[in-house]
Design an enzyme around this catalytic site. Structure first.
Site, PDB file in Angstrom:
ATOM      1  N   GLN A   1       0.811  -1.206   0.000  1.00 60.10           N
ATOM      2  CA  GLN A   1       0.000   0.000   0.000  1.00 60.10           C
ATOM      3  C   GLN A   1       0.852   1.267   0.000  1.00 60.10           C
ATOM      4  OE1 GLN A   1      -3.528   0.209  -0.384  1.00 60.10           O
ATOM      5  NE2 GLN A   1      -2.858  -1.799  -1.102  1.00 60.10           N
TER       6      GLN A   1
ATOM      7  N   HIS B   1       1.673   3.268  -3.339  1.00 61.08           N
ATOM      8  CA  HIS B   1       0.715   4.142  -4.013  1.00 61.08           C
ATOM      9  C   HIS B   1       1.302   5.529  -4.279  1.00 61.08           C
ATOM     10  CE1 HIS B   1      -3.174   2.261  -4.632  1.00 61.08           C
ATOM     11  NE2 HIS B   1      -3.031   1.608  -3.494  1.00 61.08           N
TER      12      HIS B   1
ATOM     13  N   GLU C   1      -9.038   4.407   5.147  1.00 67.46           N
ATOM     14  CA  GLU C   1      -9.662   4.055   3.865  1.00 67.46           C
ATOM     15  C   GLU C   1      -9.732   2.537   3.719  1.00 67.46           C
ATOM     16  OE1 GLU C   1      -8.824   4.667  -0.931  1.00 67.46           O
ATOM     17  OE2 GLU C   1      -7.287   5.191   0.535  1.00 67.46           O
ATOM     18  N   HIS C   2      -8.587   1.883   3.901  1.00 71.85           N
ATOM     19  CA  HIS C   2      -8.512   0.423   3.852  1.00 71.85           C
ATOM     20  C   HIS C   2      -8.166  -0.087   5.249  1.00 71.85           C
ATOM     21  CE1 HIS C   2      -6.923   1.918  -0.119  1.00 71.85           C
ATOM     22  NE2 HIS C   2      -7.906   1.145  -0.536  1.00 71.85           N
TER      23      HIS C   2
ATOM     24  N   ASP D   1      -8.839  -3.785  -4.438  1.00 68.73           N
ATOM     25  CA  ASP D   1      -8.413  -2.769  -5.401  1.00 68.73           C
ATOM     26  C   ASP D   1      -8.639  -3.219  -6.834  1.00 68.73           C
ATOM     27  OD1 ASP D   1      -7.599  -0.924  -3.541  1.00 68.73           O
ATOM     28  OD2 ASP D   1      -5.455  -1.351  -3.723  1.00 68.73           O
TER      29      ASP D   1
ATOM     30  N   HIS E   1     -47.891  29.825   3.998  1.00 74.11           N
ATOM     31  CA  HIS E   1     -47.972  28.372   4.101  1.00 74.11           C
ATOM     32  C   HIS E   1     -49.317  27.961   4.705  1.00 74.11           C
ATOM     33  CE1 HIS E   1     -43.715  28.364   3.254  1.00 74.11           C
ATOM     34  NE2 HIS E   1     -43.606  27.051   3.454  1.00 74.11           N
TER      35      HIS E   1
END
Length: 435
Positions: free
Chosen positions: A249, A252, A319-320, A353, A412
């Site tokens: 990871q 990235h 995120e993960h 992924d 109204h």
């Protein structure tokens, strides 16, 4: 025992937002005023490409012919998995109809947006999977028109595998344009495209900032930052697998945080010892990213027990999130803040992924504390409707008139008054604010 950091991040994952924002705003404004011609100028400047912007059927066919058959089979496999999961998600949202009080019917409908713009990164890496994730979900949701937009490479255009993936997943238009100018083209409806109702897909900081600035004029999937990943591992975890997953990871990007949270100091120390050699063994460009990410953004934390581990993970809202620990059901039921969860050694973030079916467009930078990732639901508007009989409207109108007058909204109130007077002319109603 207090949370013990064996490794603390030297930096955070925030970019220089002010400089990026100024650049993005300038380009968006120029393109909105100048249209196709200005977008093409920016494409030549940033993409260094002056070929066809909107791919023809012949262009698509030629690109597809360049994709090896084995890769085509892998793309179809991943597409089928993502499609099946997306169809199950869509089936979880049903139109509903309920009688609120006798004679008053209220309902909910899920309506797909008309046009979706799917951004597919294609610079340093060819993000084939992003085409699968974004286009497939839009297609399953029922969007009438789907544009896939990806940055071309100088002289050669979009990577053929991205073209193939976007095509088989259901893109109606494939556009060779990257960055801010690609996002702008989809938003403003350039090159004969319909104006996008929603923009989705990952991208660099300029793409993310363009989506942030345009949000409101169009919908977006989320405001994304650098990708991040956290692993929860107890003493039963395999240190080599934990280390490989962290490095996988970290590649990235230079500012992609990876975190290890454990209740085992020996495991943490062994993982930290393994990581440098694993990074050194990567190809050059991957090694550069992973080196910087591990050096500047990675953290390793030792907790007292699994409850403290879970609480720490929820606070980070990654995120993960991977769990390599005993009693996976406990973790599934306990954890609450993550974009996507990977339970057990037998699965890993890379599976999600690329090919397992769940979506990889996920909330970053702690946003998983309040939102989930891309799904068919992001492309759908949940709208409501109602109808009523005259008898059914009677108690609703009475309550509406009195509440409206109490709020000071006489106009109204009178919309309720007129119906009561028309439908029940022989009845008297006390519709004052103090009624």
């Amino acid at each position: 025992m207090a949370l013990d950091y064996l490794k603390k991040a030297a930096l955070t994952s925030k970019s220089d937002a002010s400089e990026v924002s100024e650049t993005v705003q300038t380009v968006l404004s120029d393109i909105e005023v100048g249209g196709d011609a200005v977008a093409l100028d920016y494409a030549k400047k940033f993409d260094k490409y002056d070929g066809s912007i909107v791919l023809s059927a012949d262009d698509i066919e030629a690109a597809c012919q360049l994709v090896p058959e084995k890769l085509k089979a892998d793309i179809r496999f991943a597409h089928d998995n993502v499609r099946r999961f997306a169809e199950a998600q869509k089936n979880s949202t049903q139109d509903v109809e309920v009688e609120i009080v006798p004679g008053v019917i209220a309902g909910q409908k899920a309506i797909p947006v008309d046009a979706a713009g799917c951004y597919v990164p294609g610079g340093r890496y060819s993000h084939i999977a992003s085409a699968i994730m974004t286009v497939t979900t839009a297609k399953v949701a029922g969007c009438r028109h789907i544009t896939a937009c990806s940055p071309p490479r100088p002289e050669t255009g979009i990577a053929p595998a991205i073209v193939y993936a976007a095509h088989i997943c259901g893109a109606d238009t494939i556009m060779a344009m990257g960055g801010i100018q690609g996002v702008a083209a989809m938003t403003f409806g350039l090159f004969g495209l319909p104006r996008a109702n929603i923009l989705v897909g990952p991208g660099n900081q300029f793409v993310a900032e363009a989506k942030r600035i345009l949000f409101g004029r169009v919908g977006i999937d989320m405001i994304a930052g650098p990708t991040d990943s956290l692993i929860l591992a107890d003493g039963s975890a395999d240190p080599m697998i934990v280390a490989v997953d962290l490095v996988g990871q970290a590649e990235h990007g230079y500012n992609s945080p990876v975190w290890l949270v454990t209740d085992s100091r020996p495991l943490a120390e062994e993982v930290m010892a393994l990581v440098p050699d694993l990074i050194a063994d990567l190809p050059e460009v991957n090694r550069q990213n992973a080196t910087a990410a591990w050096r500047d953004y990675a953290e390793v934390m030792v907790c007292a027990d699994r409850e403290e581990m879970a609480a720490t993970s929820d606070a980070y809202a990654p995120e993960h999130l991977t769990v390599q620990a005993k009693d996976l059901d406990w973790w599934l039921n306990r954890l609450t803040c993550y974009g996507s969860l990977f339970l057990g050694e037998e699965t890993t973030v890379a599976f999600g992924d690329k090919a397992s079916g769940t979506n990889h467009v996920l909330p970053t930078s702690g946003a998983a504390s309040y939102t989930g990732g891309l799904s068919v639901h992001k492309y759908m508007k949940i709208v409501t409707w109602q109808r009523s009989t005259r008898d059914g409207s009677k108690p609703i109108a009475e309550a509406t008139a009195r509440i409206s007058r109490l709020e000071g909204m006489e106009g109204h109130a009178r919309t309720a008054d007129i119906r009561l007077a028309k439908y029940f002319p022989d009845e008297t109603f006390d519709l004052s604010a103090n009624g």
